[in-house]
Design a protein around this motif. Structure first.
Motif, PDB file in Angstrom:
ATOM      1  N   GLU A   1       0.980  -1.136  -0.138  1.00  0.00           N
ATOM      2  CA  GLU A   1       0.004   0.089   0.188  1.00  0.00           C
ATOM      3  C   GLU A   1       0.893   1.090  -0.203  1.00  0.00           C
ATOM      4  OE1 GLU A   1      -3.430   0.038  -0.276  1.00  0.00           O
ATOM      5  OE2 GLU A   1      -3.199  -2.174  -0.507  1.00  0.00           O
ATOM      6  N   PRO A   2       0.478   2.450  -0.436  1.00  0.00           N
ATOM      7  CA  PRO A   2       1.242   3.432  -0.725  1.00  0.00           C
ATOM      8  C   PRO A   2       1.815   3.913   0.562  1.00  0.00           C
ATOM      9  CG  PRO A   2      -0.758   3.885  -1.961  1.00  0.00           C
ATOM     10  CD  PRO A   2      -0.900   2.762  -1.185  1.00  0.00           C
ATOM     11  N   GLU A   3       1.205   4.005   1.769  1.00  0.00           N
ATOM     12  CA  GLU A   3       2.067   4.578   3.238  1.00  0.00           C
ATOM     13  C   GLU A   3       3.219   3.436   3.410  1.00  0.00           C
ATOM     14  OE1 GLU A   3       3.033   6.575   5.860  1.00  0.00           O
ATOM     15  OE2 GLU A   3       1.484   7.325   4.535  1.00  0.00           O
TER      16      GLU A   3
ATOM     17  N   PHE B   1      13.737  12.569  -6.230  1.00  0.00           N
ATOM     18  CA  PHE B   1      13.843  12.506  -4.947  1.00  0.00           C
ATOM     19  C   PHE B   1      12.285  13.046  -4.474  1.00  0.00           C
ATOM     20  CE2 PHE B   1      18.211  11.882  -4.710  1.00  0.00           C
ATOM     21  CZ  PHE B   1      18.306  11.359  -3.628  1.00  0.00           C
ATOM     22  N   ASN B   2      11.414  13.120  -5.571  1.00  0.00           N
ATOM     23  CA  ASN B   2       9.984  13.381  -5.184  1.00  0.00           C
ATOM     24  C   ASN B   2       9.403  12.079  -4.770  1.00  0.00           C
ATOM     25  OD1 ASN B   2       9.596  16.073  -5.627  1.00  0.00           O
ATOM     26  ND2 ASN B   2       9.190  15.976  -7.601  1.00  0.00           N
ATOM     27  N   LEU B   3       9.884  10.859  -5.343  1.00  0.00           N
ATOM     28  CA  LEU B   3       9.551   9.560  -5.018  1.00  0.00           C
ATOM     29  C   LEU B   3       9.306   9.142  -3.492  1.00  0.00           C
ATOM     30  CD1 LEU B   3       9.126   6.959  -6.606  1.00  0.00           C
ATOM     31  CD2 LEU B   3      11.712   6.487  -6.132  1.00  0.00           C
TER      32      LEU B   3
ATOM     33  N   ARG C   1       2.728   6.680  -3.677  1.00  0.00           N
ATOM     34  CA  ARG C   1       1.865   6.489  -4.844  1.00  0.00           C
ATOM     35  C   ARG C   1       2.726   6.832  -6.085  1.00  0.00           C
ATOM     36  NH1 ARG C   1      -2.901  10.536  -3.552  1.00  0.00           N
ATOM     37  NH2 ARG C   1      -1.019  11.535  -3.213  1.00  0.00           N
ATOM     38  N   LEU C   2       3.654   7.677  -5.730  1.00  0.00           N
ATOM     39  CA  LEU C   2       4.805   7.939  -7.151  1.00  0.00           C
ATOM     40  C   LEU C   2       5.482   6.789  -7.439  1.00  0.00           C
ATOM     41  CD1 LEU C   2       5.992  11.471  -5.994  1.00  0.00           C
ATOM     42  CD2 LEU C   2       3.945  10.847  -7.453  1.00  0.00           C
TER      43      LEU C   2
ATOM     44  N   GLN D   1       7.111   4.295   3.725  1.00  0.00           N
ATOM     45  CA  GLN D   1       7.953   4.178   4.928  1.00  0.00           C
ATOM     46  C   GLN D   1       9.112   3.093   4.284  1.00  0.00           C
ATOM     47  OE1 GLN D   1       5.513   2.443   7.876  1.00  0.00           O
ATOM     48  NE2 GLN D   1       4.355   4.351   8.081  1.00  0.00           N
ATOM     49  N   LYS D   2       9.173   2.038   3.662  1.00  0.00           N
ATOM     50  CA  LYS D   2      10.014   1.100   3.161  1.00  0.00           C
ATOM     51  C   LYS D   2      11.069   1.837   2.345  1.00  0.00           C
ATOM     52  CE  LYS D   2       8.778  -2.784   5.191  1.00  0.00           C
ATOM     53  NZ  LYS D   2       9.674  -3.514   5.972  1.00  0.00           N
TER      54      LYS D   2
END
Length: 181
Positions: free
Chosen positions: A32-34, A81-83, A88-89, A38-39
């Motif tokens: 999941e995006p969240e 770095f927006n990643l 979700r990116l 974190q990972k």
């Protein structure tokens, strides 16, 4: 890369970092995006930081192939770095490239649209088809629904409710119908 290039080759070292980054991305693809966010911060960002430190420290001629790759990588750094700001990116634009491929293939056909209005209509239809496919909606079912709903909205004098004809609304309707079964 030339045959016999050693492990200490700068290009090989850069590729090793890139392979590690993509391996992490691949391992996070089902999260999941969240959790992916974190990972990425925990596992992948340190590798990306090392990669950019390595690239920034490379001493290569700017006009060489490796120098051009270095310049490109450094120019893309703020975007990459927006990643690490949103789970979700995606690291690559491969999905976007695949979704516009039909437009690229059909580009020459668009030159033969008889009028600007027909070209605009084609663009709108293609956009709706690709949006529906991206959302996991069958385009044929979506257009069947849309044409029936548009006729009903016109008959009821509710043309202002056009938002009900988007692929997102159609998907929500289908999800509700499937949940009731």
């Amino acid at each position: 890369m030339p045959k016999g290039a050693g492990k200490q080759n700068l290009a090989t070292q850069a590729l090793d970092y890139i392979r590690q980054i993509f391996a992490w991305e691949d391992s996070f693809s089902t999260l999941e995006p969240e959790m992916r966010y974190q990972k990425r911060l925990e596992k992948e960002k340190p590798v990306m930081d090392k990669f950019y430190s390595f690239v920034e420290g490379m001493a290569v001629a700017d006009k060489s192939a490796l120098g051009r790759a270095r310049t490109y990588a450094l120019s893309q750094k703020p975007y990459i770095f927006n990643l690490y700001q949103d789970g979700r990116l995606e690291l690559t634009n491969n999905r976007a490239e695949r979704s516009i491929k039909p437009f690229v293939i059909g580009r020459k056909n668009f030159l033969f649209a008889n009028t600007p209005a027909s070209a605009q209509t084609s663009a709108i239809i293609y956009s709706l088809v690709e949006t529906a496919k991206e959302m996991g909606v069958d385009p044929y079912q979506y257009f069947t629904y849309t044409l029936q709903a548009a006729a009903q909205l016109a008959a009821d004098g509710k043309e202002d409710e056009i938002a009900r004809l988007t692929p997102a609304h159609f998907k929500a309707l289908n999800s509700k119908a499937e949940n009731k079964k």
